[in-house]
Design a protein around this motif. Structure first.
Motif, PDB file in Angstrom:
ATOM      1  N   LEU A 229      52.248  43.292  54.932  1.00  0.00           N
ATOM      2  CA  LEU A 229      51.755  43.353  53.550  1.00  0.00           C
ATOM      3  C   LEU A 229      50.268  43.001  53.464  1.00  0.00           C
ATOM      4  CD1 LEU A 229      54.771  41.827  51.555  1.00  0.00           C
ATOM      5  CD2 LEU A 229      54.290  44.221  52.111  1.00  0.00           C
ATOM      6  N   VAL A 230      49.837  42.057  54.285  1.00  0.00           N
ATOM      7  CA  VAL A 230      48.400  41.726  54.319  1.00  0.00           C
ATOM      8  C   VAL A 230      47.614  42.960  54.746  1.00  0.00           C
ATOM      9  CG1 VAL A 230      46.647  40.443  55.636  1.00  0.00           C
ATOM     10  CG2 VAL A 230      48.571  39.222  54.608  1.00  0.00           C
ATOM     11  N   LYS A 231      48.109  43.627  55.776  1.00  0.00           N
ATOM     12  CA  LYS A 231      47.391  44.826  56.260  1.00  0.00           C
ATOM     13  C   LYS A 231      47.432  45.950  55.220  1.00  0.00           C
ATOM     14  CE  LYS A 231      48.974  44.045  60.733  1.00  0.00           C
ATOM     15  NZ  LYS A 231      49.564  44.571  61.939  1.00  0.00           N
ATOM     16  N   GLU A 232      48.570  46.083  54.555  1.00  0.00           N
ATOM     17  CA  GLU A 232      48.687  47.111  53.512  1.00  0.00           C
ATOM     18  C   GLU A 232      47.728  46.824  52.356  1.00  0.00           C
ATOM     19  OE1 GLU A 232      52.740  47.798  52.162  1.00  0.00           O
ATOM     20  OE2 GLU A 232      52.018  48.856  50.369  1.00  0.00           O
ATOM     21  N   LEU A 233      47.650  45.554  51.969  1.00  0.00           N
ATOM     22  CA  LEU A 233      46.737  45.202  50.870  1.00  0.00           C
ATOM     23  C   LEU A 233      45.285  45.476  51.265  1.00  0.00           C
ATOM     24  CD1 LEU A 233      46.359  44.046  48.004  1.00  0.00           C
ATOM     25  CD2 LEU A 233      46.108  41.778  49.051  1.00  0.00           C
ATOM     26  N   GLU A 234      44.918  45.083  52.474  1.00  0.00           N
ATOM     27  CA  GLU A 234      43.539  45.329  52.935  1.00  0.00           C
ATOM     28  C   GLU A 234      43.211  46.823  52.887  1.00  0.00           C
ATOM     29  OE1 GLU A 234      42.767  41.549  55.930  1.00  0.00           O
ATOM     30  OE2 GLU A 234      43.295  43.461  56.797  1.00  0.00           O
ATOM     31  N   GLN A 235      44.164  47.626  53.341  1.00  0.00           N
ATOM     32  CA  GLN A 235      43.951  49.066  53.367  1.00  0.00           C
ATOM     33  C   GLN A 235      43.790  49.628  51.948  1.00  0.00           C
ATOM     34  OE1 GLN A 235      47.234  51.044  55.250  1.00  0.00           O
ATOM     35  NE2 GLN A 235      45.918  51.541  57.004  1.00  0.00           N
ATOM     36  N   LYS A 236      44.687  49.213  51.060  1.00  0.00           N
ATOM     37  CA  LYS A 236      44.642  49.721  49.691  1.00  0.00           C
ATOM     38  C   LYS A 236      43.390  49.260  48.955  1.00  0.00           C
ATOM     39  CE  LYS A 236      49.379  50.909  48.800  1.00  0.00           C
ATOM     40  NZ  LYS A 236      50.727  50.477  48.424  1.00  0.00           N
TER      41      LYS A 236
ATOM     42  N   GLY B 191      43.268  33.519  46.776  1.00  0.00           N
ATOM     43  CA  GLY B 191      42.890  34.558  47.733  1.00  0.00           C
ATOM     44  C   GLY B 191      41.442  34.944  47.585  1.00  0.00           C
ATOM     45  N   GLY B 192      40.994  35.720  48.547  1.00  0.00           N
ATOM     46  CA  GLY B 192      39.613  36.188  48.496  1.00  0.00           C
ATOM     47  C   GLY B 192      39.441  37.366  49.440  1.00  0.00           C
ATOM     48  N   GLY B 193      38.270  37.951  49.406  1.00  0.00           N
ATOM     49  CA  GLY B 193      38.005  39.095  50.275  1.00  0.00           C
ATOM     50  C   GLY B 193      36.585  39.029  50.804  1.00  0.00           C
ATOM     51  N   ILE B 194      36.392  39.636  51.976  1.00  0.00           N
ATOM     52  CA  ILE B 194      35.042  39.733  52.544  1.00  0.00           C
ATOM     53  C   ILE B 194      34.798  41.180  52.945  1.00  0.00           C
ATOM     54  CG2 ILE B 194      33.376  38.671  54.097  1.00  0.00           C
ATOM     55  CD1 ILE B 194      35.305  36.538  54.815  1.00  0.00           C
ATOM     56  N   VAL B 195      33.632  41.687  52.543  1.00  0.00           N
ATOM     57  CA  VAL B 195      33.238  43.053  52.871  1.00  0.00           C
ATOM     58  C   VAL B 195      31.917  42.979  53.632  1.00  0.00           C
ATOM     59  CG1 VAL B 195      32.429  45.249  51.882  1.00  0.00           C
ATOM     60  CG2 VAL B 195      34.360  44.041  50.825  1.00  0.00           C
ATOM     61  N   ALA B 196      31.821  43.677  54.743  1.00  0.00           N
ATOM     62  CA  ALA B 196      30.562  43.683  55.504  1.00  0.00           C
ATOM     63  C   ALA B 196      30.100  45.111  55.706  1.00  0.00           C
ATOM     64  CB  ALA B 196      30.758  43.005  56.851  1.00  0.00           C
ATOM     65  N   ASN B 197      28.810  45.303  55.657  1.00  0.00           N
ATOM     66  CA  ASN B 197      28.275  46.652  55.798  1.00  0.00           C
ATOM     67  C   ASN B 197      28.134  47.101  57.228  1.00  0.00           C
ATOM     68  OD1 ASN B 197      28.017  47.980  53.404  1.00  0.00           O
ATOM     69  ND2 ASN B 197      26.336  46.668  52.765  1.00  0.00           N
TER      70      ASN B 197
ATOM     71  N   HIS C 257      51.166  36.028  49.219  1.00  0.00           N
ATOM     72  CA  HIS C 257      49.962  36.285  48.419  1.00  0.00           C
ATOM     73  C   HIS C 257      49.635  37.778  48.386  1.00  0.00           C
ATOM     74  CE1 HIS C 257      49.587  31.977  49.309  1.00  0.00           C
ATOM     75  NE2 HIS C 257      48.995  31.920  48.133  1.00  0.00           N
ATOM     76  N   ALA C 258      49.782  38.417  49.538  1.00  0.00           N
ATOM     77  CA  ALA C 258      49.522  39.857  49.597  1.00  0.00           C
ATOM     78  C   ALA C 258      50.469  40.598  48.659  1.00  0.00           C
ATOM     79  CB  ALA C 258      49.672  40.362  51.035  1.00  0.00           C
ATOM     80  N   ALA C 259      51.726  40.132  48.599  1.00  0.00           N
ATOM     81  CA  ALA C 259      52.724  40.779  47.733  1.00  0.00           C
ATOM     82  C   ALA C 259      52.274  40.738  46.273  1.00  0.00           C
ATOM     83  CB  ALA C 259      54.077  40.084  47.888  1.00  0.00           C
ATOM     84  N   MET C 260      51.686  39.627  45.859  1.00  0.00           N
ATOM     85  CA  MET C 260      51.192  39.529  44.476  1.00  0.00           C
ATOM     86  C   MET C 260      50.099  40.575  44.250  1.00  0.00           C
ATOM     87  SD  MET C 260      51.367  38.158  41.528  1.00  0.00           S
ATOM     88  CE  MET C 260      52.200  36.575  41.539  1.00  0.00           C
TER      89      MET C 260
END
Ligand SMILES: *Cc1c(COP(=O)(O)O)cnc(C)c1O
Length: 356
Positions: A34-41, A188-194, A229-232
């Motif tokens: 689910l973590v991987k699915e959330l990251e992808q989506k 939760g949080g997210g990180i994006v890198a260029n 958390h990913a499920a939420m």
């Protein structure tokens, strides 16, 4: 009671469907499905090159500072949530506050060069309330002085600027998925890198530095999040457009009720922005008026929030800086209630109480 915000909860059965998957797999963390699915989506929904799902927006900032190897002085904004500054201090760097621009309330890019010294290694600026910093000017300055740029994009979920995700500017952008934010996963949080190399480093760092089960890339921390958390997040993501549309409707009604024939004003959005309506900040003429309105709303069981107050350059654990614009704005700004199921009739009532 009407609070400044109310957490959006998805239909319970939809969360339960994800829980069923978790129960079937008996796999709760360590980068599960689910973590991987959330990251992808999220990567595809936001239009970013990558996204790492971490356990909160503060650890996202701290890992970003570490991954870019920032040392010494970091130029930052005094008008943000305390986590922007505390992350700098926590990572052993010194925050150098540069005042904000009075229309966008983001760091004033014209004042940045003056604050650069031989110890400066980076800029950490907040796109406050989802309003873009002057990303072009900041990029030029960063290139000229060889500085790294991190954007605290905790408020920027879904914001587009000049046709692309605002998260695509700077070396790294960090997001917060805290329960009070527009899109959330509880915590939760997210990180994006260029840059792919930077992203790989972030990836290792958020998982103890693991580079294989028995090998380590370098020092790391536990920044991972869980399947629960990913499920939420996965349950909320299908509703996000609906959530933003409702928040827009409420915000436009506030505009209508508050900005006509009054001296109240809102921060200014630049052109070419696709906005996400994360907050409704309103600026009063004076702190006295703000306190007056706050009391009247509180007496009616309505609880706006002084967000952001106080100005971070006045924190006791940092060197003191003078930032007159930020200090002034922070005494006059109030965030009004704004959430998905806030009734328009309540918005009208709040509007009337404010301009009374
Ligand atoms: C919410 C927020 C953070 C912190 O995020 P958490 O997920 O609560 O750790 C950081 N910066 C800004 C600007 C925020 O609004």
């Amino acid at each position: 009671m009407i609070n400044v915000t109310k957490t959006y909860l998805p239909p319970l059965e939809e969360y339960q469907n994800y829980l069923k998957k978790i129960w079937d797999s008996a796999w709760l963390t360590n980068r599960g499905e689910l973590v991987k699915e959330l990251e992808q989506k999220l990567t595809s929904f936001l239009g970013v090159p990558n996204l790492l799902f971490v356990n909160n927006g503060t650890i996202a900032l701290q890992i970003a500072i570490k991954a870019l190897d920032l040392k010494g002085e970091i130029i930052t904004t005094p008008f943000s949530y305390v986590a922007t500054t505390s992350s700098i201090v926590w990572e052993g760097c010194e925050p150098i506050f540069v005042d904000i621009e009075k229309n966008t309330l983001c760091i004033d890019a014209d004042l940045i060069e003056n604050a650069i010294t031989e110890k400066t290694t980076g800029i950490l600026a907040t796109h406050v309330y989802g309003i873009p910093c002057d990303v072009e000017k900041i990029e030029k300055i960063a290139q000229k002085h060889n500085l790294k740029v991190i954007y605290d994009a905790a408020h920027c979920f879904g914001v587009k600027y000049k046709g692309q995700s605002l998260l695509n500017y700077g070396d790294i952008s960090t997001l917060s998925f805290h329960a009070t934010k527009l899109f959330h996963t509880g915590e939760g949080g997210g990180i994006v890198a260029n840059n792919k190399e930077v992203f790989d480093k972030l990836f290792y760092m958020h998982n103890f530095g693991h580079n294989g089960p028995e090998d380590f890339f370098g020092v790391g921390i536990n920044g991972k999040s869980s399947e629960l958390h990913a499920a939420m997040g996965l349950s909320i993501l299908p509703y996000i457009q609906q959530i933003v549309a409702k928040r827009k409707e409420i915000s436009l009604l506030y505009d209508e009720l508050l900005l006509k024939n009054t001296s109240l004003r809102c921060p200014k959005l630049p052109k070419q922005i696709e906005y996400n309506y994360p907050y409704y900040p309103i600026l009063f003429d004076s702190e006295e008026k703000l306190l007056d309105v706050q009391k009247r709303l509180n007496d009616n069981n309505i609880f706006p929030r002084r967000y952001f107050y106080p100005s971070l350059n006045t924190l006791k654990y940092t060197k003191s800086f003078s930032c007159p614009v930020s200090e002034n704005i922070s005494t006059r700004v109030l965030c009004l209630p704004l959430y998905y199921d806030l009734d328009l009739s309540d918005v009208e009532k709040i509007g009337k109480l404010i301009i009374l």
